[in-house]
Design a protein around this motif. Sequence first.
Motif, short mmCIF file in Angstrom:
data_model
loop_
_atom_site.label_atom_id
_atom_site.label_comp_id
_atom_site.label_asym_id
_atom_site.label_seq_id
_atom_site.Cartn_x
_atom_site.Cartn_y
_atom_site.Cartn_z
N ILE A 188 0.82 -1.21 0.00
CA ILE A 188 0.00 0.00 0.00
C ILE A 188 0.86 1.27 0.00
CG2 ILE A 188 -0.38 -0.04 2.52
CD1 ILE A 188 -2.95 1.16 -0.06
N ASP A 189 2.01 1.23 0.64
CA ASP A 189 2.84 2.44 0.68
C ASP A 189 3.31 2.83 -0.72
OD1 ASP A 189 2.51 2.41 3.32
OD2 ASP A 189 4.55 1.76 3.84
N GLY A 190 3.79 1.84 -1.45
CA GLY A 190 4.27 2.10 -2.81
C GLY A 190 3.13 2.56 -3.70
N PHE A 191 1.98 1.88 -3.60
CA PHE A 191 0.85 2.27 -4.46
C PHE A 191 0.35 3.67 -4.10
CE2 PHE A 191 -3.68 1.90 -5.92
CZ PHE A 191 -3.37 1.99 -7.27
N SER A 192 0.38 3.96 -2.82
CA SER A 192 -0.05 5.29 -2.38
C SER A 192 0.86 6.37 -2.98
CB SER A 192 -0.02 5.28 -0.86
OG SER A 192 -0.06 6.53 -0.36
N ARG A 193 2.16 6.11 -3.02
CA ARG A 193 3.08 7.09 -3.63
C ARG A 193 2.79 7.24 -5.13
NH1 ARG A 193 8.71 4.88 -2.33
NH2 ARG A 193 9.45 6.62 -3.58
N ILE A 194 2.44 6.14 -5.77
CA ILE A 194 2.10 6.20 -7.20
C ILE A 194 0.83 7.03 -7.42
CG2 ILE A 194 1.24 4.76 -9.11
CD1 ILE A 194 3.32 2.64 -8.22
N VAL A 195 -0.18 6.73 -6.60
CA VAL A 195 -1.47 7.41 -6.76
C VAL A 195 -1.33 8.92 -6.56
CG1 VAL A 195 -3.73 7.70 -5.62
CG2 VAL A 195 -2.88 5.41 -6.14
#
Length: 251
Positions: free
Chosen positions: A239-246
């Motif tokens: 979730i941390d990585g995806f959150s940075r992408i979003v």
Amino acid sequence: MKLLMAANWKMFKKLDEAALYSKELAKLARNLPPDREVALFAPFTSLRVCADNLGGSVALGGQNCYPAAEGAFTGEISPGMLLDCGCSHVLVGHSERRAILGENDAFIGKKCAFALSAGLQVLLCIGESLEERDKGLLRAVLERQLGEDLAAVPETASAQNLSVAYEPVWAIGTGRVAGAPDILEAHALIRAFLERRFPDRGKMMRILYGGSVKPENVAEIIALDNVNGVLVGGASLQIDGFSRIVRAPVA
Ligand code: PGA
């Protein structure tokens, strides 16, 4: 048109992991940049728990469906079943299904038309292999896939309901992201096809890029012409990585 930032979990996450992640994703969705929407493509077994936790804050989709309402199709899932689980979307034609499960364009075409008529929003995945690219077949491959995969989709399909993800096979899960000129060229070809095939609507259909998208490269990718979002595999699993992408700014 808002950017669609989509996670494709592929065959990852059991129920407890899916529950934790989707709760965090719902929090993230409360505070999105105004030009963003988020979608999650989860395994069938996790869809219900994700739907409950997301509560409609994020679009939810299946990673596949079968082109029939019901019947003797052991192991398959219908569009109606996906809708029933809280999905609004479905991925069709992912290159892993083409290469590993043997799906061809005729079958993918049936899925696109049936899923749309059943009321799902379709994200059709297309892309060339390295061999095809090296032989100079980029245009021929993309136009063949689009032509056959969308053959039975009515010209009146709405821009909201049909999107295309350009995922060069050589960039999926390899860490090798396509360069800006590669993405620009492929997305321009796809846009031109969609505008011919769906007069008035094709210019509004989203074209996503997928293939080794990461927090470190997403800002440059979403800044490119005709890139209306990203489809993220490996880097969406945390979730941390995806959150940075979003939340990445547009470069
Ligand atoms: P990747 O996968 O981000 O792990 O390259 C993308 C996809 O297959 O949708």
